[in-house]
Design an enzyme around this catalytic site. Structure first.
Site, PDB file in Angstrom:
ATOM      1  N   ASP A  68      29.370  36.453 -16.322  1.00  0.00           N
ATOM      2  CA  ASP A  68      28.404  35.116 -16.488  1.00  0.00           C
ATOM      3  C   ASP A  68      28.717  34.461 -17.575  1.00  0.00           C
ATOM      4  OD1 ASP A  68      27.507  37.451 -17.683  1.00  0.00           O
ATOM      5  OD2 ASP A  68      25.450  37.488 -16.285  1.00  0.00           O
ATOM      6  N   ASN A 137      14.381  41.618 -13.691  1.00  0.00           N
ATOM      7  CA  ASN A 137      13.687  41.166 -12.467  1.00  0.00           C
ATOM      8  C   ASN A 137      14.905  41.207 -11.345  1.00  0.00           C
ATOM      9  OD1 ASN A 137      15.800  39.340 -12.899  1.00  0.00           O
ATOM     10  ND2 ASN A 137      14.803  37.459 -13.024  1.00  0.00           N
ATOM     11  N   GLU A 144      19.642  34.894  -9.971  1.00  0.00           N
ATOM     12  CA  GLU A 144      18.232  35.135 -10.283  1.00  0.00           C
ATOM     13  C   GLU A 144      17.427  35.210  -9.036  1.00  0.00           C
ATOM     14  OE1 GLU A 144      17.414  35.642 -13.204  1.00  0.00           O
ATOM     15  OE2 GLU A 144      17.514  34.214 -14.739  1.00  0.00           O
TER      16      GLU A 144
HETATM   17  C1  GLP Z   1      21.554  39.982 -18.466  1.00  0.00           C
HETATM   18  C2  GLP Z   1      22.886  39.575 -17.755  1.00  0.00           C
HETATM   19  C3  GLP Z   1      23.459  40.691 -16.716  1.00  0.00           C
HETATM   20  C4  GLP Z   1      23.115  42.111 -17.309  1.00  0.00           C
HETATM   21  C5  GLP Z   1      21.688  42.153 -17.334  1.00  0.00           C
HETATM   22  C6  GLP Z   1      21.016  43.373 -17.835  1.00  0.00           C
HETATM   23  O1  GLP Z   1      20.726  38.883 -18.469  1.00  0.00           O
HETATM   24  N1  GLP Z   1      23.121  38.326 -17.406  1.00  0.00           N
HETATM   25  O2  GLP Z   1      24.819  40.301 -16.757  1.00  0.00           O
HETATM   26  O3  GLP Z   1      23.724  43.061 -16.676  1.00  0.00           O
HETATM   27  O4  GLP Z   1      20.739  41.010 -17.673  1.00  0.00           O
HETATM   28  O5  GLP Z   1      21.109  43.383 -19.299  1.00  0.00           O
HETATM   29  P1  GLP Z   1      20.677  44.523 -20.385  1.00  0.00           P
HETATM   30  O6  GLP Z   1      21.897  45.467 -20.104  1.00  0.00           O
HETATM   31  O7  GLP Z   1      20.996  43.948 -21.423  1.00  0.00           O
HETATM   32  O8  GLP Z   1      19.570  45.054 -19.903  1.00  0.00           O
END
Ligand code: GLP
Length: 240
Positions: A68, A137, A144
């Site tokens: 992403d 979420n 999303e």
């Molecule tokens: C982010 C990214 C994801 C990631 C997730 C969890 O927003 N878009 O690719 O895996 O949320 O993030 P984290 O590992 O910092 O909790």
């Protein structure tokens, strides 16, 4: 379907070691595997461990796909997810950055950029492995809620939950309001998925993901239907 393989670990090093081992399994089987790799806090220890433990060059033939990217953020900006992917995975594993399929959040025609990404996934024969984190979420990448399983690679407006959780990634800088994400369709079609989940803050959402109803309101819940899912989860997340 036999259900996910659950690898429950202590928090910290054990989690990172198990995450690295899960990724290394695919590399051992197929050094030229096509892999999409998440950024975020969760997989960083596993990537570091993987880079330390793999024999030199063992990961360099992987075909890496970015998961992403924020819209409008140059790759040398501290918020760039391309930059983060490069620093955390591509460079430590000595993958040729020119061979990586990037999501171009600077493209004027972002729809065309998304189609180019999906075409590249298709041309590579699909993804062998998706290494994913879990959004607060229930998002995967930036799919999303609500996102249905046929969601394509596309531009999305970020939810409040994502804006809040991503605010800490680059302190003092605004979180962009929109992003490009690999679609749930290509992620769910990956031949193998490794989902990494750590920390108490993920307790409720990991349980909803794996034990709750399969619903677009928790996009990661579609993984319950995946035939080859490994969840590496630490006790803080699993037990709360
Ligand atoms: C982010 C990214 C994801 C990631 C997730 C969890 O927003 N878009 O690719 O895996 O949320 O993030 P984290 O590992 O910092 O909790």
């Amino acid at each position: 379907m036999s259900g996910p393989r659950l690898t429950l670990t202590a928090a910290g090093e054990d989690f990172d070691t198990a995450g690295a081992a899960a990724i290394a399994e695919t590399i051992a089987d197929a050094p030229t595997a096509t892999v999409v790799v998440a950024t975020g806090r969760t997989p960083m220890g596993a990537y570091g461990r993987l880079a330390r433990d793999l024999p030199a060059g063992a990961g360099s033939a992987l075909r890496v796909f970015q998961l992403d990217e924020y819209v409008g953020v140059p790759t040398d900006d501290p918020r760039s997810l391309a930059g983060w992917t490069r620093r955390s995975f591509v460079d430590p594993l000595a993958v040729d950055p020119h061979a990586v399929v990037w999501l171009d959040g600077l493209a004027e025609d972002r729809e065309a950029a998304c189609r180019a990404y999906d075409d590249a996934v298709a041309a590579a024969g699909g993804l062998d492995l998706a290494v994913l984190g879990l959004g607060p979420n229930g998002h995967l990448g930036f799919n999303e809620p609500p996102s249905d399983p046929s969601s394509r690679t596309r531009e999305v407006a970020l939810s409040k939950a994502s804006l809040a959780s991503n605010a800490g990634y680059a302190p003092g800088l605004d979180v962009p309001r929109s992003a490009l994400t690999a679609g749930l369709d290509v992620l769910l079609a990956a031949r193998r998925v490794v989902l990494l989940v750590s920390g108490r803050g993920k307790h409720e959402i990991v349980r909803r993901t794996l034990e709750g109803p399969v619903t677009a309101d928790v996009p990661a819940s579609f993984l319950q239907r995946h035939a080859n899912l490994q969840v590496v989860v630490d006790r803080d997340a699993w037990q709360g």
